[in-house]
Each structure stands twice: as structure tokens, then as C-alpha cells.
Design an enzyme around this catalytic site. Structure first.
Site, PDB file in Angstrom:
ATOM      1  N   CYS A  82       0.846  -1.189   0.000  1.00  0.00           N
ATOM      2  CA  CYS A  82       0.000   0.000   0.000  1.00  0.00           C
ATOM      3  C   CYS A  82       0.885   1.244   0.000  1.00  0.00           C
ATOM      4  O   CYS A  82       1.786   1.364   0.838  1.00  0.00           O
ATOM      5  CB  CYS A  82      -0.913  -0.017   1.223  1.00  0.00           C
ATOM      6  SG  CYS A  82      -1.929   1.466   1.403  1.00  0.00           S
ATOM      7  N   CYS A  85       0.380   3.098   3.591  1.00  0.00           N
ATOM      8  CA  CYS A  85       0.860   2.609   4.897  1.00  0.00           C
ATOM      9  C   CYS A  85       1.908   1.506   4.810  1.00  0.00           C
ATOM     10  O   CYS A  85       2.443   1.091   5.837  1.00  0.00           O
ATOM     11  CB  CYS A  85      -0.318   2.131   5.744  1.00  0.00           C
ATOM     12  SG  CYS A  85      -1.127   0.644   5.122  1.00  0.00           S
ATOM     13  N   CYS A 130      -7.272  -1.139   1.351  1.00  0.00           N
ATOM     14  CA  CYS A 130      -6.275  -1.646   2.292  1.00  0.00           C
ATOM     15  C   CYS A 130      -6.954  -1.873   3.640  1.00  0.00           C
ATOM     16  O   CYS A 130      -7.623  -0.971   4.154  1.00  0.00           O
ATOM     17  CB  CYS A 130      -5.128  -0.642   2.421  1.00  0.00           C
ATOM     18  SG  CYS A 130      -3.914  -1.094   3.684  1.00  0.00           S
ATOM     19  N   CYS A 133      -5.200   0.751   6.424  1.00  0.00           N
ATOM     20  CA  CYS A 133      -5.420   2.208   6.423  1.00  0.00           C
ATOM     21  C   CYS A 133      -6.704   2.624   5.709  1.00  0.00           C
ATOM     22  O   CYS A 133      -7.073   3.790   5.745  1.00  0.00           O
ATOM     23  CB  CYS A 133      -4.222   2.938   5.820  1.00  0.00           C
ATOM     24  SG  CYS A 133      -4.064   2.785   4.024  1.00  0.00           S
ATOM     25  N   CYS A 154      -8.270  -5.576 -10.109  1.00  0.00           N
ATOM     26  CA  CYS A 154      -7.905  -4.474 -10.999  1.00  0.00           C
ATOM     27  C   CYS A 154      -7.511  -3.292 -10.120  1.00  0.00           C
ATOM     28  O   CYS A 154      -8.373  -2.638  -9.526  1.00  0.00           O
ATOM     29  CB  CYS A 154      -9.100  -4.148 -11.892  1.00  0.00           C
ATOM     30  SG  CYS A 154      -8.747  -2.948 -13.169  1.00  0.00           S
TER      31      CYS A 154
END
Length: 166
Positions: A82, A85, A130, A133, A154
């Protein structure tokens, strides 16, 4: 006169905006906004830490232009994390060329990606974010490789950073 009435009725029916879909979209958005995540920052903190494009994708659920991600053609071994984070989200061995213009994976790293329902374009889609976060990643579809999971995650490349294998 009768013809005008039918034309008017047809126009009214075809121009109706599905309010039930708007309501569902709002409910899904409110659920995401009210969810508590392990990494939580103010909008100002996110703006300071992320690029404009990362902020638009991760915090405002935006979408980058197809073919614009530097990660699209990346074939190196490693893990995609991510951009907000650093949580590990996807492994390079699960990446495939979907031909859509966005990095695509046939599976996520279990427990690190969460899902929600999205009606933003008028029909139901499964949104991915995510789990740590809450940053928007993209959407998952059932048109991926049949020889593996059949899923196509995607993902907006701007929502990711690539960490090469050592």
C-alpha cells in the site's frame, strides 16, 4: 395529444436516476468512512504524505487513467505494498497482464485487503481497500485467469509501491 403523452412518459422513465442506487452508494461510502483502521490520519496528514495522485486514488477513491502506471509492465519479483501505509497487498507471482491498462492480480495477500460494495457507476461492483489504512485500491471482478482463482483484482498503480525481492 396521446402521442405527446407517451413521448413524455417515455422520457421521464428513461431519464430517471436510480435513487436506490444512490442511496446504496452513500451507505457503502458511509460504512467505509465510519470504519476504524489501524493506521488513521487526518486528511491534512494524508495530503502531506502522499502525492496528489496517490491522495486522489487512496483517499478519494479515484481512478488513474488506463496504461498510466509505471507498475503496469513491471515483471520483477517482489511484493506490492500500500502506498499509504506500506502493508503488503499482492505478490508479484500473482500478477498477470489482463489487457485492461491497470495492474492486475489473481489473488490478494489474505487478510490485508478488505472489500465493500460500490454503486458509483450505476451497478454493483466489489471495491477493494487496504485493510490497515482504508486506502482505495480498485475493484475485483470474476473475469480473471480460470486456471487459478478466476479473479481479477484491478488495482490502481498509484495506490501501490513495489518492493523488490532480496
Amino acid at each position: 395529444m396521446n402521442k405527446i403523452l407517451w413521448i413524455t412518459l417515455a422520457l421521464v422513465l428513461t431519464s430517471c436516476n436510480g435513487l436506490s442506487q444512490e442511496k446504496k452508494s452513500t451507505v457503502a461510502s458511509e460504512a467505509s468512512e465510519n470504519e476504524t483502521f489501524k493506521v488513521s490520519k487526518t486528511e491534512a496528514e494524508w495530503k502531506q504524505e502522499l502525492t496528489d495522485m496517490q491522495f486522489y486514488i487512496l483517499r478519494k477513491a479515484g481512478t488513474e487513467n488506463p496504461g498510466s502506471s509505471e507498475l503496469l509492465g513491471n515483471k520483477a519479483k517482489g511484493v506490492y505494498v500500500c502506498a499509504g501505509c506500506g502493508t503488503e497487498l499482492f505478490k508479484s507471482e500473482h500478477k498477470f497482464d489482463s489487457g485492461t491498462g491497470w495492474p492486475s492480480f489473481d489473488r490478494e495477500i489474505s487478510g490485508n485487503v478488505a472489500y465493500d460494495v460500490d454503486y458509483k457507476i450505476g451497478y454493483k461492483r466489489t471495491e477493494e481497500h487496504c485493510a490497515v489504512c482504508g486506502g482505495h485500491l480498485g475493484h475485483v471482478f470474476d473475469d480473471g485467469p480460470r486456471q487459478t482463482t478466476g479473479k481479477r483484482h484491478c488495482i490502481n498503480g498509484a495506490a501501490l509501491k513495489f518492493v523488490p525481492a532480496m
